[in-house]
Scaffold this active site. Structure first.
Site, PDB file in Angstrom:
ATOM      1  N   TYR A 108       0.863  -1.187   0.000  1.00  0.00           N
ATOM      2  CA  TYR A 108       0.000   0.000   0.000  1.00  0.00           C
ATOM      3  C   TYR A 108       0.896   1.232   0.000  1.00  0.00           C
ATOM      4  O   TYR A 108       1.910   1.270   0.695  1.00  0.00           O
ATOM      5  CB  TYR A 108      -0.899   0.033   1.239  1.00  0.00           C
ATOM      6  CG  TYR A 108      -1.636   1.342   1.406  1.00  0.00           C
ATOM      7  CD1 TYR A 108      -2.885   1.542   0.830  1.00  0.00           C
ATOM      8  CD2 TYR A 108      -1.070   2.401   2.125  1.00  0.00           C
ATOM      9  CE1 TYR A 108      -3.557   2.745   0.962  1.00  0.00           C
ATOM     10  CE2 TYR A 108      -1.730   3.613   2.259  1.00  0.00           C
ATOM     11  CZ  TYR A 108      -2.970   3.777   1.673  1.00  0.00           C
ATOM     12  OH  TYR A 108      -3.621   4.979   1.800  1.00  0.00           O
TER      13      TYR A 108
ATOM     14  N   GLU B 144      -3.334   7.610  -4.060  1.00  0.00           N
ATOM     15  CA  GLU B 144      -3.409   6.378  -3.271  1.00  0.00           C
ATOM     16  C   GLU B 144      -3.304   5.191  -4.222  1.00  0.00           C
ATOM     17  O   GLU B 144      -4.144   5.031  -5.110  1.00  0.00           O
ATOM     18  CB  GLU B 144      -4.712   6.311  -2.481  1.00  0.00           C
ATOM     19  CG  GLU B 144      -4.781   5.097  -1.560  1.00  0.00           C
ATOM     20  CD  GLU B 144      -6.050   5.074  -0.731  1.00  0.00           C
ATOM     21  OE1 GLU B 144      -5.946   4.900   0.491  1.00  0.00           O
ATOM     22  OE2 GLU B 144      -7.142   5.232  -1.309  1.00  0.00           O
TER      23      GLU B 144
END
Length: 397
Positions: free
Chosen positions: A118, A206
């Site tokens: 991530y 993101e």
């Protein structure tokens, strides 16, 4: 301004970030054509069909599926396009899917195992620095990771005077447990990602997941990108990416007439000049037992036309039970605002069916109160903040 995945990937690729390649399709036939083209360009035999909506958690709602042949590409694309996709980040009605991204399969076999990470780049307002947040736990809800295993989330803050330094990119690759070619590739990926964030005037990048492929390439498999609306005037090509179908129609209409409007879930409409006063007014409504239905800043020119436009925007929300107008007359005179409210009320006739509380403070505030009180209209005037709060409480009772 939120972007679709494919648009975010276009920006990333333009700054040298490796992405999972794909093509957009608006119907099943286009999806098959896109899959054939991808196979020619990338050699992929399997394809991932991804719904393009402004919401996360698409996979959980059935908006991301794997197709192992062209027949499945056609079937799955036909099922997803036109559906109302419900995810953890949408309302119960979901969002209608108008297009899909046909992407290459990047989870191919090779000399090493694939790994998912991530990574996001955003502004840390507490330190006034850009922050890179990253974790070894990619491909899942980062909120869940933060709650259950917070020690697996790392952050790296970037000094705006120096920008991202090489040692910081290497530190991120090290903390993700990479070595060899993958270590070098991740360092390059992070450097390019930061450059993309900084030079595109973004407020959020993101990537979940960032994938280490079986042959040690690092790439963005997904991309959630939010751009700063205030910078779009100098990013004309990015401004053209705006998909109004994905945005709240009332907010779109308000923006078109120059009103700063944010739709909320409450029962009291707000019409205020100045963002700070608007926030204080929302607090006032909550203290009076109501819930703000919107944030609306009419700016410094609260004339009859602008007030009428604001009324029409607020009343499009069927949950509104009362409207509180709270204006500070600094640049604009309160008596002019009051006359604007009266004129707008008369122009709209029976369209206004809810009580209106008007609190005007500043230049000619007393004169403004007289204009409202003598108008013969169902308008409750107030001068003091507490007086306005009491009237809100009274009309909601």
């Amino acid at each position: 301004m939120n972007l679709h995945e494919y648009q975010g990937k276009q920006i990333l690729e333009s700054f040298g970030v490796r992405i999972q390649r794909g093509l957009v399709a608006h119907n099943a036939k286009e999806a098959v054509d896109a899959a054939k083209q991808l196979t020619q360009e990338t050699g992929t035999s399997w394809h991932v069909i991804k719904a393009q909506v402004h919401a996360g958690g698409r996979g959980k709602g059935g908006g991301v599926k794997l197709a192992k042949n062209l027949k499945e590409v056609e079937e799955i694309a036909g099922q997803i396009i036109g559906m109302n996709l419900v995810t953890p980040q949408t309302s119960a009605e979901g969002k209608k899917v108008h297009q899909v991204l046909i992407a290459e399969d990047v989870y191919y076999p090779g000399p090493s195992e694939t790994s998912e990470f991530y990574m996001s780049v955003l502004l840390n307002r507490a330190t006034a620095r850009v922050m890179i947040m990253y974790s070894t736990e990619g491909g899942m809800d980062i909120e869940e990771v933060a709650e259950k295993t917070p020690h697996l989330i790392f952050t790296e803050e970037v000094d705006p005077a120096t920008g991202l330094l090489p040692f910081q990119a290497r530190k991120i690759a090290f903390n993700l447990g990479l070595s060899g070619t993958a270590f070098k590739e991740m360092s390059k990926f992070v450097t390019a990602l930061y450059k993309a964030y900084e030079q595109s005037d973004a407020s959020l990048f993101e990537i979940n997941p960032v994938l280490k492929t079986s042959d040690d390439k690092i790439m963005a498999v997904d991309a959630k990108v939010t751009l700063d609306d205030n910078a779009l005037y100098r990013r004309k090509s990015y401004a053209e990416m705006r998909d109004l179908r994905e945005e709240n129609p009332i907010e779109v209409e308000a923006r078109a007439v120059g009103l700063n409007y944010v739709d909320l879930d409450g029962n009291v409409g707000c019409m205020v000049n100045g963002a700070g006063l608007a926030m204080a007014t929302m607090d006032l409504i909550k203290m009076a037992g109501g819930e703000p239905a919107n944030f609306l800043d009419v700016g410094g020119t609260a004339d009859a036309k602008r007030v009428e436009e604001a009324f029409r925007i607020i009343l499009k929300d069927e949950n509104v039970q009362a409207i509180l107008i709270n204006i500070f007359g600094g640049i604009v005179r309160c008596d002019r605002v009051a006359q604007g409210v009266v004129d707008a009320y008369k122009n709209m006739g029976d369209a206004i069916k809810v009580p209106i509380i008007v609190r005007l403070q500043g230049t000619n505030a007393e004169l403004a109160k007289e204009i409202l009180d003598n108008s013969g209209l169902a308008v409750h005037s107030a001068v003091q903040f507490q007086e306005a709060a009491d009237k809100v409480k009274e009309v909601l009772a």
